[in-house]
Motif scaffolding. Structure first.
Motif, short mmCIF file in Angstrom:
data_model
loop_
_atom_site.label_atom_id
_atom_site.label_comp_id
_atom_site.label_asym_id
_atom_site.label_seq_id
_atom_site.Cartn_x
_atom_site.Cartn_y
_atom_site.Cartn_z
N PRO A 131 52.37 45.11 23.53
CA PRO A 131 52.79 43.71 23.52
C PRO A 131 54.32 43.61 23.64
CG PRO A 131 51.32 44.19 21.68
CD PRO A 131 51.69 45.51 22.31
N ASP A 132 54.80 42.49 24.14
CA ASP A 132 56.24 42.29 24.26
C ASP A 132 56.92 42.57 22.93
OD1 ASP A 132 55.95 41.53 26.88
OD2 ASP A 132 56.04 39.38 26.47
N GLY A 133 57.99 43.37 22.99
CA GLY A 133 58.78 43.68 21.81
C GLY A 133 58.22 44.79 20.94
N VAL A 134 57.10 45.42 21.36
CA VAL A 134 56.50 46.52 20.59
C VAL A 134 56.56 47.77 21.45
CG1 VAL A 134 54.39 47.36 19.49
CG2 VAL A 134 54.99 44.94 19.35
N ALA A 135 57.01 48.88 20.87
CA ALA A 135 57.10 50.14 21.62
C ALA A 135 55.71 50.57 22.09
CB ALA A 135 57.70 51.22 20.73
N PRO A 136 55.61 51.02 23.35
CA PRO A 136 54.31 51.46 23.86
C PRO A 136 53.81 52.68 23.10
CG PRO A 136 56.04 51.78 25.51
CD PRO A 136 56.67 51.14 24.32
N ALA A 137 52.49 52.80 23.03
CA ALA A 137 51.86 53.94 22.37
C ALA A 137 51.08 54.73 23.42
CB ALA A 137 50.93 53.44 21.28
N ALA A 138 51.21 56.03 23.40
CA ALA A 138 50.53 56.86 24.39
C ALA A 138 49.07 57.12 24.04
CB ALA A 138 51.27 58.18 24.54
N GLN A 139 48.73 57.08 22.77
CA GLN A 139 47.40 57.53 22.33
C GLN A 139 46.47 56.42 21.87
OE1 GLN A 139 46.25 60.63 22.64
NE2 GLN A 139 48.17 61.26 23.56
N SER A 151 37.90 57.32 27.71
CA SER A 151 38.92 57.59 28.73
C SER A 151 40.26 56.97 28.33
CB SER A 151 38.46 57.06 30.09
OG SER A 151 38.32 55.67 30.05
N ASP A 152 41.31 57.53 28.89
CA ASP A 152 42.66 57.06 28.57
C ASP A 152 42.89 55.61 28.97
OD1 ASP A 152 43.41 59.44 27.44
OD2 ASP A 152 44.52 60.16 29.19
N ASP A 153 42.12 55.07 29.91
CA ASP A 153 42.32 53.68 30.32
C ASP A 153 41.51 52.71 29.46
OD1 ASP A 153 39.88 54.54 31.40
OD2 ASP A 153 40.02 53.17 33.10
N ARG A 154 40.78 53.22 28.47
CA ARG A 154 39.97 52.37 27.58
C ARG A 154 40.25 52.68 26.11
NH1 ARG A 154 36.89 49.07 29.90
NH2 ARG A 154 35.50 48.81 28.15
N LEU A 155 41.46 53.08 25.80
CA LEU A 155 41.80 53.47 24.44
C LEU A 155 41.71 52.28 23.48
CD1 LEU A 155 44.84 55.81 25.12
CD2 LEU A 155 42.54 56.48 24.39
#
Length: 132
Positions: free
Chosen positions: A10-18, A100-104
Motif C-alpha cells: 500500500p502507499d507509504g508502506v515498504a514492500p514485502a517480498a514474502q 505461488s509467489d503471485d498469490r501470496l
C-alpha cells in the motif's frame, strides 16, 4: 475460488517480498486452526527436522482447507508460530510448494517460547475466503 485482491505494498508502506500486506475479498470465511506436524495417526513427523515438519504442516493445512471446500488459492492470511525464527526458511519452502509467489497471502510470524509439546517446532493457522 473467490475473487481476491492482493495489495503487496500500500502507499507509504515498504514492500514485502514474502507476503502481501493486504488481501481482501467477499464470500464465506474459513478459519483453520493451527496445524502441527502430525500424521493422520497423531504421530509426530520430522522430530528435530524443521523442513519435514513444515511439509507435514502444509499437507495438513491443505487437507483442512479441502474439508471446507477451499484450496490454498483461497487463503488470505497465514500465521506462523515458531519456536525459533531460524525455521522460517523451511516454512517458506513448504509454502512455495502450495502457494505461488503471485498469490501470496497476508502473513505474520511469531516466535514463541514453546508449543503444546516440546518436539513441535512450528504451528501454522490459515484464514481463507470462499465465494459467497
Amino acid at each position: 475460488m473467490s475473487e481476491l485482491t492482493r495489495i503487496p505494498a500500500p502507499d507509504g508502506v515498504a514492500p514485502a517480498a514474502q507476503y502481501s500486506h493486504v488481501v481482501l475479498g467477499t464470500g464465506r470465511f474459513v478459519a483453520v486452526s493451527g496445524q502441527l506436524a502430525l500424521d493422520e495417526a497423531g504421530e509426530l513427523v520430522g522430530e528435530g527436522d524443521p523442513a519435514a515438519q513444515a511439509r507435514q504442516v502444509f499437507e495438513n493445512l491443505g487437507r483442512c482447507l479441502a474439508a471446507a471446500g477451499a484450496t490454498f488459492e483461497d487463503v488470505v492470511k497465514l500465521t506462523y508460530f515458531l519456536t525459533d525464527m531460524a525455521h522460517l526458511p523451511a516454512i517458506r519452502a513448504a509454502r512455495a510448494q502450495h502457494i505461488s509467489d503471485d498469490r501470496l497471502p497476508a502473513s505474520s510470524a511469531v516466535q514463541v517460547a514453546g508449543l503444546v509439546r516440546p518436539e513441535f517446532l512450528m504451528e501454522v493457522e490459515a484464514y481463507a475466503v470462499l465465494p459467497g
